[in-house]
Design an enzyme around this catalytic site. Sequence first.
Site, PDB file in Angstrom:
ATOM      1  N   PHE A 186     -14.134   3.382   9.323  1.00  0.00           N
ATOM      2  CA  PHE A 186     -13.056   3.487   8.623  1.00  0.00           C
ATOM      3  C   PHE A 186     -12.961   3.528   7.379  1.00  0.00           C
ATOM      4  CE2 PHE A 186     -13.224  -1.069  10.072  1.00  0.00           C
ATOM      5  CZ  PHE A 186     -12.786  -1.593   8.649  1.00  0.00           C
ATOM      6  N   HIS A 189      -1.662  -5.395   1.934  1.00  0.00           N
ATOM      7  CA  HIS A 189      -2.944  -6.358   1.827  1.00  0.00           C
ATOM      8  C   HIS A 189      -2.690  -7.709   1.598  1.00  0.00           C
ATOM      9  CE1 HIS A 189      -6.957  -7.591   0.962  1.00  0.00           C
ATOM     10  NE2 HIS A 189      -6.399  -8.327   0.027  1.00  0.00           N
ATOM     11  N   ASN A 203      -1.025   0.208   7.733  1.00  0.00           N
ATOM     12  CA  ASN A 203      -0.465  -1.208   7.834  1.00  0.00           C
ATOM     13  C   ASN A 203       0.064  -1.956   6.681  1.00  0.00           C
ATOM     14  OD1 ASN A 203      -2.474  -1.954   6.288  1.00  0.00           O
ATOM     15  ND2 ASN A 203      -3.634  -3.234   7.900  1.00  0.00           N
ATOM     16  N   THR A 220      -3.848  -7.416  11.582  1.00  0.00           N
ATOM     17  CA  THR A 220      -4.248  -6.333  10.878  1.00  0.00           C
ATOM     18  C   THR A 220      -3.643  -5.150  11.634  1.00  0.00           C
ATOM     19  OG1 THR A 220      -6.235  -7.405  10.291  1.00  0.00           O
ATOM     20  CG2 THR A 220      -6.437  -4.984  10.283  1.00  0.00           C
ATOM     21  N   TYR A 256     -11.982  -2.920  -1.458  1.00  0.00           N
ATOM     22  CA  TYR A 256     -12.472  -3.260   0.010  1.00  0.00           C
ATOM     23  C   TYR A 256     -14.114  -3.152   0.207  1.00  0.00           C
ATOM     24  CZ  TYR A 256      -7.890  -2.673   2.046  1.00  0.00           C
ATOM     25  OH  TYR A 256      -6.580  -2.839   2.581  1.00  0.00           O
ATOM     26  N   ARG A 302      -0.496 -14.381   4.554  1.00  0.00           N
ATOM     27  CA  ARG A 302      -1.234 -13.509   5.529  1.00  0.00           C
ATOM     28  C   ARG A 302      -0.430 -13.827   6.943  1.00  0.00           C
ATOM     29  NH1 ARG A 302      -5.804 -10.539   5.402  1.00  0.00           N
ATOM     30  NH2 ARG A 302      -6.727 -11.495   7.571  1.00  0.00           N
ATOM     31  N   GLU A 326     -10.250 -10.882  -5.844  1.00  0.00           N
ATOM     32  CA  GLU A 326      -9.421  -9.585  -5.781  1.00  0.00           C
ATOM     33  C   GLU A 326      -8.313  -9.655  -6.944  1.00  0.00           C
ATOM     34  OE1 GLU A 326      -7.833 -10.024  -1.816  1.00  0.00           O
ATOM     35  OE2 GLU A 326      -9.571  -9.491  -0.957  1.00  0.00           O
ATOM     36  N   LYS A 353       0.701  -1.294   0.031  1.00  0.00           N
ATOM     37  CA  LYS A 353      -0.079  -0.073   0.087  1.00  0.00           C
ATOM     38  C   LYS A 353       0.877   1.337  -0.216  1.00  0.00           C
ATOM     39  CE  LYS A 353      -2.896  -1.857   3.355  1.00  0.00           C
ATOM     40  NZ  LYS A 353      -4.338  -2.263   4.076  1.00  0.00           N
ATOM     41  N   ARG A 409       3.882  -6.455   9.424  1.00  0.00           N
ATOM     42  CA  ARG A 409       3.416  -5.174  10.139  1.00  0.00           C
ATOM     43  C   ARG A 409       4.145  -5.142  11.476  1.00  0.00           C
ATOM     44  NH1 ARG A 409      -2.835  -7.297   8.271  1.00  0.00           N
ATOM     45  NH2 ARG A 409      -3.044  -5.926   6.415  1.00  0.00           N
TER      46      ARG A 409
HETATM   47  P1  DAT Z   1      -6.757  -7.209   6.970  1.00  0.00           P
HETATM   48  O1  DAT Z   1      -6.228  -6.115   5.901  1.00  0.00           O
HETATM   49  O2  DAT Z   1      -5.846  -7.606   7.826  1.00  0.00           O
HETATM   50  O3  DAT Z   1      -7.137  -8.169   6.051  1.00  0.00           O
HETATM   51  P2  DAT Z   1      -9.386  -6.212   7.287  1.00  0.00           P
HETATM   52  O4  DAT Z   1      -9.830  -7.048   6.046  1.00  0.00           O
HETATM   53  O5  DAT Z   1     -10.362  -6.630   8.459  1.00  0.00           O
HETATM   54  O6  DAT Z   1      -7.821  -6.530   7.545  1.00  0.00           O
HETATM   55  O7  DAT Z   1      -9.329  -4.713   7.013  1.00  0.00           O
HETATM   56  C1  DAT Z   1      -9.115  -3.925   5.964  1.00  0.00           C
HETATM   57  C2  DAT Z   1      -8.122  -2.760   6.267  1.00  0.00           C
HETATM   58  O8  DAT Z   1      -8.974  -2.053   6.910  1.00  0.00           O
HETATM   59  C3  DAT Z   1      -7.023  -3.128   7.313  1.00  0.00           C
HETATM   60  O9  DAT Z   1      -5.790  -3.577   6.717  1.00  0.00           O
HETATM   61  C4  DAT Z   1      -6.819  -1.925   8.011  1.00  0.00           C
HETATM   62  C5  DAT Z   1      -8.497  -1.301   7.892  1.00  0.00           C
HETATM   63  N1  DAT Z   1      -9.043  -1.671   9.296  1.00  0.00           N
HETATM   64  C6  DAT Z   1      -9.610  -2.912   9.633  1.00  0.00           C
HETATM   65  N2  DAT Z   1     -10.099  -2.370  10.887  1.00  0.00           N
HETATM   66  C7  DAT Z   1      -9.717  -1.258  11.130  1.00  0.00           C
HETATM   67  C8  DAT Z   1     -10.183  -0.323  12.166  1.00  0.00           C
HETATM   68  N3  DAT Z   1     -10.856  -0.914  13.313  1.00  0.00           N
HETATM   69  N4  DAT Z   1      -9.868   0.832  12.289  1.00  0.00           N
HETATM   70  C9  DAT Z   1      -9.309   1.322  11.351  1.00  0.00           C
HETATM   71  N5  DAT Z   1      -8.821   0.909  10.120  1.00  0.00           N
HETATM   72  C10 DAT Z   1      -9.131  -0.505  10.119  1.00  0.00           C
HETATM   73 MG    MG Z   2      -8.782  -8.278   4.725  1.00  0.00          MG
END
Ligand code: DAT
Ligand code: MG
Length: 152
Positions: free
Chosen positions: A59, A117, A114, A93, A51, A87, A128, A11, A104
């Site tokens: 968020f 992805h 973070n 995350t 997303y 992963r 995706e 990212k 991370r």
């Molecule tokens: P991941 O990227 O580990 O698959 P995810 O799919 O749950 O995590 O969320 C996608 C992205 O959204 C993640 O990389 C960062 C952001 N995100 C997730 N939960 C969040 C939160 N509680 N506050 C802020 N950003 C968040």
């Molecule tokens: Mg995810």
Amino acid sequence: MANERTLILCKADAVARGLVGEILARFERRGYAIAAMKMLVVDEARAKQHYAEHDGKPFFKGLVEYLTSAPIVALVIEGSDAIEGCRASIGATNPIKAAPGSIRGDYGQTIGRNLVHGSDSPDSAKREIGIWFQPSEIFARPHDLEKWLVSN
Ligand code: DAT
Ligand code: MG
């Protein structure tokens, strides 16, 4: 064990901070192969599509802004159980909770930056990869590695 392809994004912060090489090296050293790779600026529609599962969450707006804020590097990584393996290499995350040794956990501070992805399931990976790559942009793993190591 299954041979899998997974969608990885380095990212905007990863690119801006010069960490693409570090991140890629971790996947390559683990034995995964790069099947596709491109650098691009993401438009809002594609970021929202990627997303989509988070649409409506508090968020979401910031997440789309983050993904569209500067160039990213998109990859397809391939190998045995690559979805779960990548992963694990990426880490939790929230970087604060990510294990040291994960990407991370080693390079991140906050959930909103973070770095990486990675697809979370075979269905997500298929969906995706289709968002980011044409089939013609994805290459098979070399089956003839020896010829790249030795020349006569
Ligand atoms: P991941 O990227 O580990 O698959 P995810 O799919 O749950 O995590 O969320 C996608 C992205 O959204 C993640 O990389 C960062 C952001 N995100 C997730 N939960 C969040 C939160 N509680 N506050 C802020 N950003 C968040
Ligand atoms: Mg995810």
